[in-house]
Design an enzyme around this catalytic site. Sequence first.
Site: not given
Length: 292
Positions: A144, A168, A238, A264, A241, A273
């Site tokens: 990211r 994250k 992004h 994730h 990514r 995706y």
Amino acid sequence: MRESFLKYIQYEKRFSAHTITSYENDINQFEQFLTDNYGEKLEEASHNSIRHWVVSLVEKGTSPRSVNRKMASLRALYKFLLKREIITKDPTWKIQALKTNKALPQFVNEPDITRLLDQCEFSRDFEGKRDQLILELLYGTGIRLSELINLKTDDIDIYSNTIKVLGKRNKERIIPFSNNLKHVIEDYKQLKKMSVSAKEDEYLLVTETGDRCYPMLIYRTVKKYLNLFTTIEKRSPHVLRHTFATHLLNKGAELNAVKDLLGHSSLAATQVYTHNSLDKLKSVFDQAHPKA
């Protein structure tokens, strides 16, 4: 109260600076709405006043996706207030999210990204090598924007061809990278040492004056080069990514492996995706199967 909440999501929940700013803007907007229409404070808001706000946003043309994001900010705020016993009832309860059309992630096709990374003539100075490294890292590892900016020199293990990324919620993951990217990193580090008196030497990517790179610099860099090699509508960090994930799945990578590489927390976020990969599989089927 609002300040306590913002500190909570910053220091306890470890939200990114971008997310915190979005939450603060959403809450300020709702607070202004309450003042103008009801004369209420945030902790006095009712179910009806929040519904009225949602309706007013829709009438102004705010997209369902944006409305849902704003409601997520309010839900987090009132959950916090309920936990702190500042309120006794959550006014966002039973307010349902608006239906949205699921947007498929845009990505750069393989020939275009290959031409960009293999044929683009980056300048031989520090800035040119940094631009190349930014593009190679975003596409080569799928990290990211925030992770890229916070990447430290010590996070790169040249010997094992891996980078350590803090994602994250402070989740750490290890991502492998190619020998080609390894050479770009080594060339960049050498130029950085010779050309820049780095004030933030612990960070990998810095400006010409030695400060840590900032989001707009990364955005401008990515857009500048994507403009030369692709016609897709979105040209942001992004997108690279998305391109990383889509190309891996198109080449047969397992969904769980891609999930771990992207950082994730669940497969649901990665499955978006698979639509692009299914299109590729259908194309292969149509070309190869005798009965297609």
